[in-house]
Design a protein around this motif. Structure first.
Motif, PDB file in Angstrom:
ATOM      1  N   ASN A  18      -7.499   9.473   5.542  1.00 57.04           N
ATOM      2  CA  ASN A  18      -7.155   8.257   4.805  1.00 57.04           C
ATOM      3  C   ASN A  18      -8.261   7.217   4.937  1.00 57.04           C
ATOM      4  OD1 ASN A  18      -5.830   5.507   4.288  1.00 57.04           O
ATOM      5  ND2 ASN A  18      -4.312   6.972   3.557  1.00 57.04           N
ATOM      6  N   TRP A  60       0.819  -1.224   0.000  1.00 55.23           N
ATOM      7  CA  TRP A  60       0.000   0.000   0.000  1.00 55.23           C
ATOM      8  C   TRP A  60       0.841   1.257   0.000  1.00 55.23           C
ATOM      9  CZ3 TRP A  60      -4.096  -1.823  -1.827  1.00 55.23           C
ATOM     10  CH2 TRP A  60      -4.499  -3.116  -1.479  1.00 55.23           C
ATOM     11  N   LYS A  61       2.135   1.085   0.346  1.00 57.68           N
ATOM     12  CA  LYS A  61       3.094   2.193   0.162  1.00 57.68           C
ATOM     13  C   LYS A  61       3.321   2.332  -1.338  1.00 57.68           C
ATOM     14  CE  LYS A  61       5.109   4.309   3.542  1.00 57.68           C
ATOM     15  NZ  LYS A  61       5.080   5.718   3.268  1.00 57.68           N
ATOM     16  N   GLN A 119      -7.215  16.061   5.336  1.00 54.13           N
ATOM     17  CA  GLN A 119      -7.190  14.836   4.531  1.00 54.13           C
ATOM     18  C   GLN A 119      -7.453  13.646   5.449  1.00 54.13           C
ATOM     19  OE1 GLN A 119      -7.503  14.874   1.545  1.00 54.13           O
ATOM     20  NE2 GLN A 119      -5.900  15.852   0.339  1.00 54.13           N
ATOM     21  N   ASN A 148      -6.877   9.517   0.077  1.00 50.04           N
ATOM     22  CA  ASN A 148      -7.524  10.388   1.061  1.00 50.04           C
ATOM     23  C   ASN A 148      -8.761  11.033   0.475  1.00 50.04           C
ATOM     24  OD1 ASN A 148      -5.298  10.078   2.840  1.00 50.04           O
ATOM     25  ND2 ASN A 148      -4.176  11.612   1.648  1.00 50.04           N
ATOM     26  N   GLY A 168       0.554   3.745  -3.515  1.00 50.13           N
ATOM     27  CA  GLY A 168       0.202   5.146  -3.267  1.00 50.13           C
ATOM     28  C   GLY A 168      -0.941   5.311  -2.279  1.00 50.13           C
ATOM     29  N   HIS A 169      -1.512   4.199  -1.814  1.00 52.03           N
ATOM     30  CA  HIS A 169      -2.678   4.327  -0.938  1.00 52.03           C
ATOM     31  C   HIS A 169      -2.337   4.908   0.437  1.00 52.03           C
ATOM     32  CE1 HIS A 169      -4.617   1.794  -3.964  1.00 52.03           C
ATOM     33  NE2 HIS A 169      -5.759   2.214  -3.464  1.00 52.03           N
ATOM     34  N   VAL A 170      -1.140   4.614   0.955  1.00 56.01           N
ATOM     35  CA  VAL A 170      -0.791   5.150   2.280  1.00 56.01           C
ATOM     36  C   VAL A 170      -0.695   6.674   2.208  1.00 56.01           C
ATOM     37  CG1 VAL A 170       1.001   5.255   4.060  1.00 56.01           C
ATOM     38  CG2 VAL A 170       0.366   3.051   3.047  1.00 56.01           C
ATOM     39  N   ASP A 171      -0.099   7.163   1.138  1.00 54.92           N
ATOM     40  CA  ASP A 171       0.111   8.610   1.051  1.00 54.92           C
ATOM     41  C   ASP A 171      -1.042   9.363   0.399  1.00 54.92           C
ATOM     42  OD1 ASP A 171       2.624   8.506   2.217  1.00 54.92           O
ATOM     43  OD2 ASP A 171       3.496   7.807   0.332  1.00 54.92           O
ATOM     44  N   ALA A 172      -1.770   8.713  -0.490  1.00 54.76           N
ATOM     45  CA  ALA A 172      -2.696   9.510  -1.301  1.00 54.76           C
ATOM     46  C   ALA A 172      -4.133   9.002  -1.374  1.00 54.76           C
ATOM     47  CB  ALA A 172      -2.135   9.643  -2.715  1.00 54.76           C
ATOM     48  N   GLU A 192      -3.796  19.756  -3.994  1.00 54.68           N
ATOM     49  CA  GLU A 192      -3.964  19.581  -2.542  1.00 54.68           C
ATOM     50  C   GLU A 192      -4.052  20.938  -1.828  1.00 54.68           C
ATOM     51  OE1 GLU A 192      -2.851  16.527  -0.309  1.00 54.68           O
ATOM     52  OE2 GLU A 192      -2.108  15.213  -1.890  1.00 54.68           O
TER      53      GLU A 192
END
Ligand code: ATP
Length: 503
Positions: free
Chosen positions: A193, A74-75, A191, A84, A78-82, A162
């Motif tokens: 998650n 998930w890093k 934001q 949202n 892109g899910h951890v960072d984006a 953003e």
């Protein structure tokens, strides 16, 4: 329209399709259980998809990857960072909103105002009215439309950069422009998650933070090379998967349209770099055809091509469906480039390349994805099929005109009376048919009421055993949609049903 939607929800509960989760504890928001008939309808939709995608395509195979995956997945994705959504709270009402949804609602209000102007003019001018001309020349309509467009464009820009302060400023400006909507006491936009976290392992220091997958796609990407090698697959080829996904949605409303636990049906198609647009166009059309094959009405579907693209895509479109609350996304078709596979190469340190013998070349394939929500499909099919009909004698009936191939129960056998050996014959018919179809038996109440109950459940056929059956081995078969009854031989039942319900 609101009434229609309420009807859909109560019909789903009353007839054993969908219950709120843990209802005895007052339910859990945006989580639902599929009941005895719902589970059959859902299974049939899944199978209809699977057949079209996997069984009928030589170069597409299935997969069932786990819900829990290594957290680095998930890093990389892109899910951890984006992954949202922008969230905002109203301090007065203590209500929480998705900031983008709130703004879209405002834009929709302007659109409605424009539509009302047009409607007004239509009644005023009658037959002479030229809608096209009116829309393009009336200053008020033009102003509403332009403002709507401007809001959506600005929202897209702010979200893209953003720029959360601008998102908030936009909400405040809109409230001044639409004073009827009230309070102006907002928190900052934050934001949020959407992934659900959980822990693997027992002791605090060795436990690993995991996520429940927010999409099934990543299970396909990390298995890409395993499938390609073990199946000796040649590009272009696809991997299809159905399964649960989880998102901690901020606004969870509209019944099973937006759930926190839901099911996706996804297919990732791996293609040569540079060929992706050809495949993207192909799958857009192929998926629309699949939807149309269910016969819910061409007018209920439309494409929405995305102008603003996610970080991983170079083309994207939604198939939108006319739900009881308007046109909304049902399925997404995305050209995802090599974003995911490249990211997994980077984070895992493993090569995810394919050797193309024809080109004598190694490359990371590009991906075209089709992704449809099973629960949204369910809602589309169920809501559109539910009809209230007035019959010739003035009475009304509720009928669920499901596509027969998807109906939970294909036929129900009804003895006219509960004596004279009729129940025994009816049971015997059930025994013979049940190997091929999901069939039921019902002997309670007058036969007319039993018919109505099956109409409401969407059962395409009612088979009635009467006294004539004893003499000549025939029964009546009643068709749900036309209510027409034919007298047929028991031995012909199987093929009559087969003709109508086979996938
Ligand atoms: P939306 O814009 O409605 O939130 P999305 O663009 O985030 O959807 P995708 O990530 O493209 O959706 O997911 C693919 C499909 O999965 C969607 O077209 C939809 O049918 C389904 N889906 C997504 N989120 C949900 C949800 N919370 N509940 C039910 N189905 C969902």
């Amino acid at each position: 329209q609101e009434d229609i939607f309420k009807n859909v929800i109560s019909h789903a509960k009353e007839y054993g399709f969908i219950f709120p989760s843990s209802e005895i504890y007052d339910g859990l928001s945006a989580v639902y259980d599929y009941a005895q008939n719902g589970v059959e309808l859902k299974k049939n939709i899944r199978e209809y998809w699977w057949k079209a995608m996997v069984q009928l395509n030589e170069n597409i195979v299935g997969l069932d990857a786990s819900i829990l995956m290594h957290p680095t997945t998930w890093k990389a994705s892109g899910h951890v960072d984006a992954f949202n959504d922008p969230l905002i709270d109203n301090k007065d009402s203590k209500r929480r909103y998705r900031a983008d949804v709130l703004i879209e609602d405002y834009a929709e209000k302007l659109n409605i105002k424009a539509i009302k102007e047009v409607e007004k003019a239509k009644t005023r001018f009658g037959d002479a009215f030229n809608e096209q001309e009116f829309v393009t020349t009336n200053p008020r309509v033009m102003e509403y439309k332009a403002r709507e467009r401007e809001i959506l464009e600005r929202l897209g820009r702010s979200l893209g950069n953003e720029d959360l302060e601008d998102v908030k400023a936009l909400i405040e400006e809109l409230e001044i422009a639409c004073p009827e909507t009230g309070s102006r006491n907002w928190t900052e936009v934050r934001q949020f998650n959407l992934m659900f976290g959980t822990k693997l392992g027992a002791s605090a220091d060795t436990a690993m933070d995991l996520y429940l997958r927010p999409e099934t796609a990543q299970g396909i990407f990390v298995n890409f090379l395993n499938v390609q090698k073990s199946g000796r697959m040649k590009v272009p080829f696809g991997i299809a998967q159905t399964g649960k996904a989880f998102r901690n949605e901020i606004v969870a409303r509209q019944f099973i349209f937006r759930m926190r636990e839901f099911e996706q049906m996804e297919m990732q198609f791996f293609v040569r770099p540079g060929d992706e647009m050809k495949h993207y166009e192909f799958w857009k059309e192929a998926r629309l055809k699949w939807h149309l094959s269910l016969g819910l009405g061409k007018e209920n579907y439309r494409f929405h091509d995305h102008e603003k693209l996610a970080h991983y895509a170079n083309a994207a479109a939604d198939i939108e469906f006319n739900f009881p609350f308007g046109f909304k996304e049902l399925e997404g078709i995305h050209s995802r480039t090599d974003f995911d596979l490249k990211a997994h190469e980077k984070f895992s340190g493993r090569k995810l390349q394919y050797f193309d013998a024809e080109l004598n070349q190694n490359y990371v394939p590009y991906v075209v994805e089709t992704s449809v929500g099973l629960d949204r499909m369910f809602l589309a099919v169920f809501a559109t099929s539910l009809k209230e009909e007035t019959l010739e004698d003035g009475s009304t009936r509720t009928v669920l005109k499901l596509p027969s191939v998807l109906a939970p129960t294909k036929a129900v056998v009804l003895p006219l009376v509960k004596k004279d050996g009729l129940p025994e014959i009816a049971h015997k018919i059930v025994e013979d048919l049940k190997w091929d179809f999901n069939v039921g038996y019902d002997e309670k109440d007058a036969v007319g009421r039993r018919y109505r109950r099956q109409d409401a459940l969407g059962t395409p056929f009612c088979i009635t055993v009467d006294h004539q059956t004893i003499e000549d081995q025939t029964v009546t078969i009643r068709h749900r949609d036309t209510m027409k009854q034919d007298r047929v031989k028991i031995s012909d039942l199987n093929s009559i049903i087969e003709n109508e319900v086979s996938m």
